[in-house]
Design a protein around this motif. Structure first.
Motif, mmCIF file in Angstrom:
data_model
loop_
_atom_site.group_PDB
_atom_site.id
_atom_site.type_symbol
_atom_site.label_atom_id
_atom_site.label_comp_id
_atom_site.label_asym_id
_atom_site.label_seq_id
_atom_site.Cartn_x
_atom_site.Cartn_y
_atom_site.Cartn_z
ATOM 1 N N VAL A 100 24.327 35.675 72.997
ATOM 2 C CA VAL A 100 25.629 35.427 73.460
ATOM 3 C C VAL A 100 25.488 34.109 74.363
ATOM 4 O O VAL A 100 24.686 34.350 75.496
ATOM 5 C CB VAL A 100 26.172 36.816 74.058
ATOM 6 C CG1 VAL A 100 27.610 36.157 74.600
ATOM 7 C CG2 VAL A 100 26.299 37.795 73.235
ATOM 8 N N ASN B 41 33.276 30.695 79.767
ATOM 9 C CA ASN B 41 34.678 30.720 79.449
ATOM 10 C C ASN B 41 35.485 31.985 79.670
ATOM 11 O O ASN B 41 36.581 31.754 80.086
ATOM 12 C CB ASN B 41 34.951 30.312 77.907
ATOM 13 C CG ASN B 41 34.493 28.873 77.509
ATOM 14 O OD1 ASN B 41 34.567 28.040 78.325
ATOM 15 N ND2 ASN B 41 34.138 28.861 76.345
ATOM 16 N N ASP B 42 34.746 32.913 79.509
ATOM 17 C CA ASP B 42 35.600 34.122 79.649
ATOM 18 C C ASP B 42 34.313 35.463 79.920
ATOM 19 O O ASP B 42 33.587 36.068 79.024
ATOM 20 C CB ASP B 42 36.145 34.665 78.476
ATOM 21 C CG ASP B 42 37.111 36.049 78.862
ATOM 22 O OD1 ASP B 42 36.660 36.954 79.731
ATOM 23 O OD2 ASP B 42 38.149 36.184 77.974
ATOM 24 N N THR C 228 30.150 42.284 75.305
ATOM 25 C CA THR C 228 29.198 42.362 74.221
ATOM 26 C C THR C 228 28.138 43.392 74.630
ATOM 27 O O THR C 228 27.233 43.678 73.384
ATOM 28 C CB THR C 228 28.616 41.002 73.784
ATOM 29 O OG1 THR C 228 27.948 40.444 74.808
ATOM 30 C CG2 THR C 228 30.002 40.297 73.766
ATOM 31 N N ALA D 138 32.225 38.176 77.765
ATOM 32 C CA ALA D 138 30.766 38.080 77.607
ATOM 33 C C ALA D 138 29.930 39.439 77.949
ATOM 34 O O ALA D 138 29.369 40.031 77.090
ATOM 35 C CB ALA D 138 30.273 36.851 78.497
ATOM 36 N N ASP E 289 32.265 36.392 70.905
ATOM 37 C CA ASP E 289 32.932 36.049 72.033
ATOM 38 C C ASP E 289 33.779 37.509 72.191
ATOM 39 O O ASP E 289 34.817 37.342 73.007
ATOM 40 C CB ASP E 289 34.035 34.945 72.052
ATOM 41 C CG ASP E 289 35.167 34.941 70.649
ATOM 42 O OD1 ASP E 289 35.056 35.832 69.898
ATOM 43 O OD2 ASP E 289 35.751 33.805 70.599
ATOM 44 N N SER E 290 33.527 38.673 71.529
ATOM 45 C CA SER E 290 34.136 39.619 71.823
ATOM 46 C C SER E 290 33.355 40.999 71.315
ATOM 47 O O SER E 290 32.226 40.604 70.886
ATOM 48 C CB SER E 290 35.382 39.922 70.867
ATOM 49 O OG SER E 290 34.922 39.917 69.622
ATOM 50 N N ASN F 252 28.110 30.669 74.720
ATOM 51 C CA ASN F 252 29.109 29.955 75.154
ATOM 52 C C ASN F 252 30.300 30.712 75.874
ATOM 53 O O ASN F 252 30.937 30.042 76.945
ATOM 54 C CB ASN F 252 29.958 28.975 73.940
ATOM 55 C CG ASN F 252 28.689 27.902 73.493
ATOM 56 O OD1 ASN F 252 27.999 27.385 74.162
ATOM 57 N ND2 ASN F 252 29.163 27.479 72.451
ATOM 58 N N ILE F 253 30.377 31.857 75.382
ATOM 59 C CA ILE F 253 31.509 32.733 76.103
ATOM 60 C C ILE F 253 31.313 33.015 77.660
ATOM 61 O O ILE F 253 32.192 33.387 78.402
ATOM 62 C CB ILE F 253 31.920 33.961 75.392
ATOM 63 C CG1 ILE F 253 33.293 34.605 75.868
ATOM 64 C CG2 ILE F 253 30.654 35.018 75.301
ATOM 65 C CD1 ILE F 253 34.473 33.631 75.466
#
Length: 230
Positions: free
Chosen positions: A210, A216-217, A224, A221, A193-194, A212-213
């Motif tokens: 990558v 959410n954000d 990355t 995402a 997530d980062s 789920n993020i």
């Protein structure tokens, strides 16, 4: 596409057909420089929502592959297909049962040169995939390495996927797994997530996933992608 159509992938965004994503967000993902969009999910996957997501992604030049987790979601038209085999479960249907069922139904139509088996090792007991498949996610390092060796050396699977969906995994364990892979491509997914976590995972995995993020954000995402190009 060549036999190892996924061999150049370092970064992949995974999209769930059962989750909503705006056209703007999808455009940002597909134009981000990621190597591929992987479509797949553990629940709620249907032919209709898979076709819809594929048709939206196919407007872009990025590779688009499908993880075939249900017969309902087996949709033609993708660049490539992954067939998951959950290695750390005692439920035979998730190792060969559902795969045989699929081949009985659709075996004649499988594009074999664009299809690869994925040996899943699920290591988060709270993940939906772990609960669905009955995966033993409490494996110690020796057990994980034994599973990696079985997948890589005995079964000769082309892809081994260490899956921590919902949490960031043990990077030392990922490092050890990579050391014992001789011919397979090692995928890692879970908790990225980062940019920093992307760099950590990419240091040991051939390909990071990558997921789920994204929902959410989106900016996190997107960060990355550049993180592993440095």
């Amino acid at each position: 596409m060549s036999e190892a159509w996924y061999s150049g992938w370092r970064h992949v965004f995974k999209l769930d057909p059962d989750k909503d994503i705006s056209d703007e967000a999808l455009d940002a993902l597909c134009m981000s420089g990621t190597d591929a969009i992987l479509v797949g999910g553990s629940s709620g996957v249907t032919f209709e929502n898979t076709v819809d997501l594929m048709s939206r992604v196919r407007r872009y030049e990025v590779d688009c592959a499908l993880e075939v987790s249900t017969l309902d979601g087996a949709v033609p038209g993708f660049d490539g297909y992954f067939v998951p085999l959950v290695l750390n479960t005692e439920r035979v249907e998730w190792i060969i049962g559902k795969q045989i069922e699929g081949l009985r139904e659709y075996g004649t139509f499988v594009p074999w040169e664009e299809t690869a088996a994925q040996g899943y090792i699920i290591l988060n007991e709270d993940a939906t995939a772990a609960k669905l498949t009955g995966a033993n996610a409490s494996l110690d390092e020796d057990a994980v390495i034994a599973h990696v060796r079985m997948a890589d050396r005995l079964m000769r699977l082309p892809v081994i996927y260490l899956e921590y969906s919902g949490m960031f995994g043990d990077m030392e364990l990922l490092k050890q797994a990579r050391r014992h892979v001789s011919q397979a491509r090692l995928f890692y997914g879970g908790g990225i997530d980062s940019a920093e976590k992307a760099r950590q995972a990419a240091e040991h995995a051939h390909t990071i996933v990558v997921g789920n993020i994204i929902y959410n954000d989106l900016e996190a995402a997107l960060s990355t992608v550049a993180a592993i190009r440095i």
